[in-house]
Design a protein around this motif. Structure first.
Motif, mmCIF file in Angstrom:
data_model
loop_
_atom_site.group_PDB
_atom_site.id
_atom_site.type_symbol
_atom_site.label_atom_id
_atom_site.label_comp_id
_atom_site.label_asym_id
_atom_site.label_seq_id
_atom_site.Cartn_x
_atom_site.Cartn_y
_atom_site.Cartn_z
ATOM 1 N N PHE A 119 0.854 -1.186 0.000
ATOM 2 C CA PHE A 119 0.000 0.000 0.000
ATOM 3 C C PHE A 119 0.894 1.241 0.000
ATOM 4 N N VAL A 120 0.770 2.028 -1.061
ATOM 5 C CA VAL A 120 1.556 3.255 -1.182
ATOM 6 C C VAL A 120 0.681 4.406 -0.713
ATOM 7 N N LEU A 121 1.241 5.223 0.167
ATOM 8 C CA LEU A 121 0.462 6.279 0.803
ATOM 9 C C LEU A 121 1.027 7.664 0.524
ATOM 10 N N ARG A 122 0.116 8.603 0.533
ATOM 11 C CA ARG A 122 0.489 9.999 0.743
ATOM 12 C C ARG A 122 0.078 10.276 2.184
ATOM 13 N N GLY A 142 1.420 15.141 3.475
ATOM 14 C CA GLY A 142 1.787 15.225 2.062
ATOM 15 C C GLY A 142 3.057 14.525 1.637
ATOM 16 N N LYS A 143 3.698 13.758 2.518
ATOM 17 C CA LYS A 143 4.885 12.990 2.114
ATOM 18 C C LYS A 143 4.435 11.662 1.501
ATOM 19 N N TYR A 144 5.406 10.928 0.929
ATOM 20 C CA TYR A 144 5.075 9.639 0.310
ATOM 21 C C TYR A 144 5.652 8.499 1.139
ATOM 22 N N ALA A 145 4.920 7.397 1.176
ATOM 23 C CA ALA A 145 5.305 6.270 2.019
ATOM 24 C C ALA A 145 4.804 4.972 1.401
ATOM 25 N N LYS A 146 5.372 3.861 1.890
ATOM 26 C CA LYS A 146 4.831 2.553 1.525
ATOM 27 C C LYS A 146 4.609 1.756 2.805
ATOM 28 N N LEU A 147 3.646 0.835 2.737
ATOM 29 C CA LEU A 147 3.185 0.129 3.930
ATOM 30 C C LEU A 147 2.908 -1.333 3.597
#
Length: 229
Positions: free
Chosen positions: A176-179, A183-188
């Motif tokens: 799961f790729v998140l903002r 407003g930063k970007y992340a993966k989970l």
């Protein structure tokens, strides 16, 4: 002659050293954060009251990627104080805290509704370590989801659930790729809901919810999500 032999030996040693150096793995990126057995609302039960539990709705658990802190939202006062801000990124909600939602003020019916959060989530059918870049904001807007929970066959969840044995089984190789809320970007990677992160669960009464998950946040503002683990 001796000088020539010494020069040759020196060259061999340098070549050997260089080869050893080449064999060392090059780190792919920064390390991810692993959260193990995060205790959620273990006092609630959806069925008949069990020992130490009561039959009531599960309280939401919010979690901050940056501080690694969590909090159960137990009352209306907690909601007012802790939900309407960008101090948290995801919330574990509904039965057994199994439905994971992002902090976004425009998503009606979610914990962050009405707040300033900018969270978004996109499902990527790849193993966590193969996800190296966040998609465009257009993808988040057009293909994003509010949250993920039970995958009933539609491809939108993070676990399978059997109505016959009532056991959750995490979906493999789905990331799961998140903002994030700010407003930063992340993966989970959502790994387990059972205590101890067991590879297989056969006992309906295995202690839950104890959440295990892994994530990485790119703090420099870019979309790069390559990690070393």
């Amino acid at each position: 002659m001796k000088l020539r032999i010494l020069i040759i030996l020196a060259g061999v040693l340098l070549a050997a050293c260089g080869k050893d150096g080449d064999d060392k793995p090059t780190p792919k990126g920064p390390a991810s954060t692993l959260i193990s057995d995060l205790q959620a609302d273990t006092g609630a039960s959806v069925g008949e009251p069990e020992e130490g539990k009561e039959q009531r709705p599960f309280q939401s658990l919010i979690f901050s990627f940056s501080t690694k802190q969590s909090r159960l939202i137990k009352s209306k006062a907690d909601s007012i104080q802790y939900l309407k801000n960008t101090d948290w990124d995801i919330a574990f909600t509904q039965e057994y805290n199994s439905y994971v939602v992002v902090n976004n003020g425009t998503f009606t019916g979610t914990p962050g509704s009405g707040g300033p959060g900018k969270g978004a989530m996109v499902i990527v059918e790849k193993p966590y370590d193969q996800v190296t870049e966040a998609p465009s904001d257009e993808t988040f807007e057009n293909n994003g989801v509010h949250g993920v929970g039970w995958d009933s066959g539609n491809g939108y969840g993070w676990f399978f659930y059997s109505l016959s044995n009532h056991i959750c089984v995490p979906v493999k190789n789905r990331t799961f790729v998140l903002r994030t809320a700010d407003g930063k970007y992340a993966k989970l990677a959502l790994l387990n809901i059972y205590k101890g992160n067991p590879p297989v669960v056969t006992d309906l009464f295995w202690p839950a919810p104890y959440l295990t998950f892994k994530y990485f946040v790119q703090t420099d503002g870019s979309r790069r999500l390559n990690t070393s683990n």
